[in-house]
Design a protein around this motif. Structure first.
Motif, PDB file in Angstrom:
ATOM      1  N   ARG A   4       0.850  -1.181   0.000  1.00 43.02           N
ATOM      2  CA  ARG A   4       0.000   0.000   0.000  1.00 43.02           C
ATOM      3  C   ARG A   4       0.892   1.241   0.000  1.00 43.02           C
ATOM      4  O   ARG A   4       2.038   1.203   0.458  1.00 43.02           O
ATOM      5  N   SER A   5       0.360   2.318  -0.515  1.00 37.60           N
ATOM      6  CA  SER A   5       1.085   3.588  -0.536  1.00 37.60           C
ATOM      7  C   SER A   5       0.314   4.611   0.283  1.00 37.60           C
ATOM      8  O   SER A   5      -0.917   4.688   0.187  1.00 37.60           O
ATOM      9  N   ARG A   6       1.050   5.360   1.082  1.00 39.03           N
ATOM     10  CA  ARG A   6       0.465   6.460   1.863  1.00 39.03           C
ATOM     11  C   ARG A   6       1.061   7.760   1.347  1.00 39.03           C
ATOM     12  O   ARG A   6       2.249   7.835   1.080  1.00 39.03           O
ATOM     13  N   ARG A   7       0.233   8.770   1.206  1.00 41.09           N
ATOM     14  CA  ARG A   7       0.692  10.099   0.784  1.00 41.09           C
ATOM     15  C   ARG A   7       0.452  11.076   1.925  1.00 41.09           C
ATOM     16  O   ARG A   7      -0.594  11.036   2.561  1.00 41.09           O
ATOM     17  N   GLU A   8       1.434  11.915   2.139  1.00 37.26           N
ATOM     18  CA  GLU A   8       1.277  12.980   3.128  1.00 37.26           C
ATOM     19  C   GLU A   8       2.035  14.204   2.623  1.00 37.26           C
ATOM     20  O   GLU A   8       2.852  14.109   1.702  1.00 37.26           O
ATOM     21  N   PHE A   9       1.734  15.330   3.211  1.00 37.65           N
ATOM     22  CA  PHE A   9       2.412  16.564   2.848  1.00 37.65           C
ATOM     23  C   PHE A   9       3.140  17.093   4.070  1.00 37.65           C
ATOM     24  O   PHE A   9       2.573  17.122   5.159  1.00 37.65           O
ATOM     25  N   VAL A  10       4.395  17.459   3.879  1.00 35.57           N
ATOM     26  CA  VAL A  10       5.197  18.034   4.960  1.00 35.57           C
ATOM     27  C   VAL A  10       5.616  19.437   4.532  1.00 35.57           C
ATOM     28  O   VAL A  10       5.888  19.680   3.363  1.00 35.57           O
ATOM     29  N   THR A  11       5.636  20.343   5.506  1.00 35.65           N
ATOM     30  CA  THR A  11       5.973  21.734   5.220  1.00 35.65           C
ATOM     31  C   THR A  11       7.252  22.111   5.938  1.00 35.65           C
ATOM     32  O   THR A  11       7.410  21.831   7.137  1.00 35.65           O
ATOM     33  N   PHE A  12       8.140  22.738   5.202  1.00 37.12           N
ATOM     34  CA  PHE A  12       9.387  23.264   5.755  1.00 37.12           C
ATOM     35  C   PHE A  12       9.314  24.781   5.691  1.00 37.12           C
ATOM     36  O   PHE A  12       8.973  25.347   4.654  1.00 37.12           O
ATOM     37  N   LYS A  13       9.646  25.428   6.788  1.00 38.82           N
ATOM     38  CA  LYS A  13       9.597  26.893   6.858  1.00 38.82           C
ATOM     39  C   LYS A  13      10.911  27.538   6.451  1.00 38.82           C
ATOM     40  O   LYS A  13      10.977  28.754   6.303  1.00 38.82           O
ATOM     41  N   HIS A  14      11.947  26.734   6.287  1.00 38.69           N
ATOM     42  CA  HIS A  14      13.281  27.220   5.928  1.00 38.69           C
ATOM     43  C   HIS A  14      13.865  26.320   4.842  1.00 38.69           C
ATOM     44  O   HIS A  14      13.474  25.158   4.736  1.00 38.69           O
ATOM     45  N   PRO A  15      14.821  26.816   4.054  1.00 38.88           N
ATOM     46  CA  PRO A  15      15.532  25.918   3.136  1.00 38.88           C
ATOM     47  C   PRO A  15      16.135  24.755   3.944  1.00 38.88           C
ATOM     48  O   PRO A  15      16.517  24.946   5.106  1.00 38.88           O
ATOM     49  N   PHE A  16      16.209  23.585   3.346  1.00 34.19           N
ATOM     50  CA  PHE A  16      16.627  22.404   4.111  1.00 34.19           C
ATOM     51  C   PHE A  16      17.392  21.432   3.239  1.00 34.19           C
ATOM     52  O   PHE A  16      17.406  21.535   2.019  1.00 34.19           O
ATOM     53  N   ARG A  17      18.013  20.479   3.903  1.00 37.01           N
ATOM     54  CA  ARG A  17      18.751  19.406   3.227  1.00 37.01           C
ATOM     55  C   ARG A  17      18.230  18.049   3.686  1.00 37.01           C
ATOM     56  O   ARG A  17      17.882  17.869   4.847  1.00 37.01           O
ATOM     57  N   ASP A  75      16.164  10.354   7.603  1.00 36.40           N
ATOM     58  CA  ASP A  75      16.685  11.627   7.104  1.00 36.40           C
ATOM     59  C   ASP A  75      15.578  12.678   7.018  1.00 36.40           C
ATOM     60  O   ASP A  75      15.795  13.855   7.308  1.00 36.40           O
ATOM     61  N   LEU A  76      14.383  12.264   6.626  1.00 33.00           N
ATOM     62  CA  LEU A  76      13.252  13.186   6.576  1.00 33.00           C
ATOM     63  C   LEU A  76      12.925  13.691   7.981  1.00 33.00           C
ATOM     64  O   LEU A  76      12.747  14.896   8.192  1.00 33.00           O
ATOM     65  N   ALA A  77      12.870  12.789   8.940  1.00 35.01           N
ATOM     66  CA  ALA A  77      12.583  13.186  10.318  1.00 35.01           C
ATOM     67  C   ALA A  77      13.656  14.130  10.853  1.00 35.01           C
ATOM     68  O   ALA A  77      13.350  15.110  11.545  1.00 35.01           O
ATOM     69  N   ASP A  78      14.912  13.864  10.527  1.00 33.29           N
ATOM     70  CA  ASP A  78      16.007  14.752  10.946  1.00 33.29           C
ATOM     71  C   ASP A  78      15.829  16.146  10.362  1.00 33.29           C
ATOM     72  O   ASP A  78      15.994  17.151  11.052  1.00 33.29           O
ATOM     73  N   VAL A  82      15.318  19.679  12.437  1.00 37.86           N
ATOM     74  CA  VAL A  82      16.175  20.847  12.249  1.00 37.86           C
ATOM     75  C   VAL A  82      15.350  22.067  11.868  1.00 37.86           C
ATOM     76  O   VAL A  82      15.535  23.168  12.385  1.00 37.86           O
ATOM     77  N   ASP A  83      14.373  21.869  10.968  1.00 39.50           N
ATOM     78  CA  ASP A  83      13.523  22.974  10.541  1.00 39.50           C
ATOM     79  C   ASP A  83      12.706  23.516  11.722  1.00 39.50           C
ATOM     80  O   ASP A  83      12.586  24.725  11.902  1.00 39.50           O
ATOM     81  N   ALA A  84      12.163  22.623  12.541  1.00 42.83           N
ATOM     82  CA  ALA A  84      11.371  23.054  13.690  1.00 42.83           C
ATOM     83  C   ALA A  84      12.222  23.798  14.711  1.00 42.83           C
ATOM     84  O   ALA A  84      11.782  24.802  15.280  1.00 42.83           O
ATOM     85  N   SER A  85      13.442  23.342  14.926  1.00 36.03           N
ATOM     86  CA  SER A  85      14.310  24.022  15.898  1.00 36.03           C
ATOM     87  C   SER A  85      14.768  25.387  15.368  1.00 36.03           C
ATOM     88  O   SER A  85      14.955  26.319  16.140  1.00 36.03           O
TER      89      SER A  85
END
Length: 89
Positions: A4-17, A75-78, A82-85
């Motif tokens: 199965r495939s799950r789709r979600e959307f994540v938002t970053f408030k700053h440029p990220f790696r 890596d996504l969670a990391d 970083v973006d949240a901090s």
């Protein structure tokens, strides 16, 4: 084997790696697709993650073109952490 495939959307408030992507990605909302396979032989339905992909802008493109790149969920969670901090500053 059932996948199965799950789709979600994540938002970053700053440029990220993301470690597996060799360029800086701009802030914004990104679609993330996670494929999971059914673990057979259990008395209840359980799934394990087999792939995580992220839709990102095509490098060097000024259009709305995107490409789907394989990433690590860790890596996504990391990157999200970083973006949240960075928002706390």
């Amino acid at each position: 084997m059932s996948i199965r495939s799950r789709r979600e959307f994540v938002t970053f408030k700053h440029p990220f790696r993301i470690r597996s992507i060799e360029r800086l990605l701009p802030e914004g909302t990104y679609e993330v697709v996670t494929d999971e396979e059914l673990i057979e032989g259990l008395s209840f339905a359980a799934y394990r993650r087999v792939a995580t992909m992220m839709m990102v802008p095509v490098a060097g493109s000024r259009s709305a073109a995107v490409e789907m790149l394989s990433i690590s969920s860790v890596d996504l969670a990391d990157a999200q952490r970083v973006d949240a901090s960075a928002s706390d500053d």
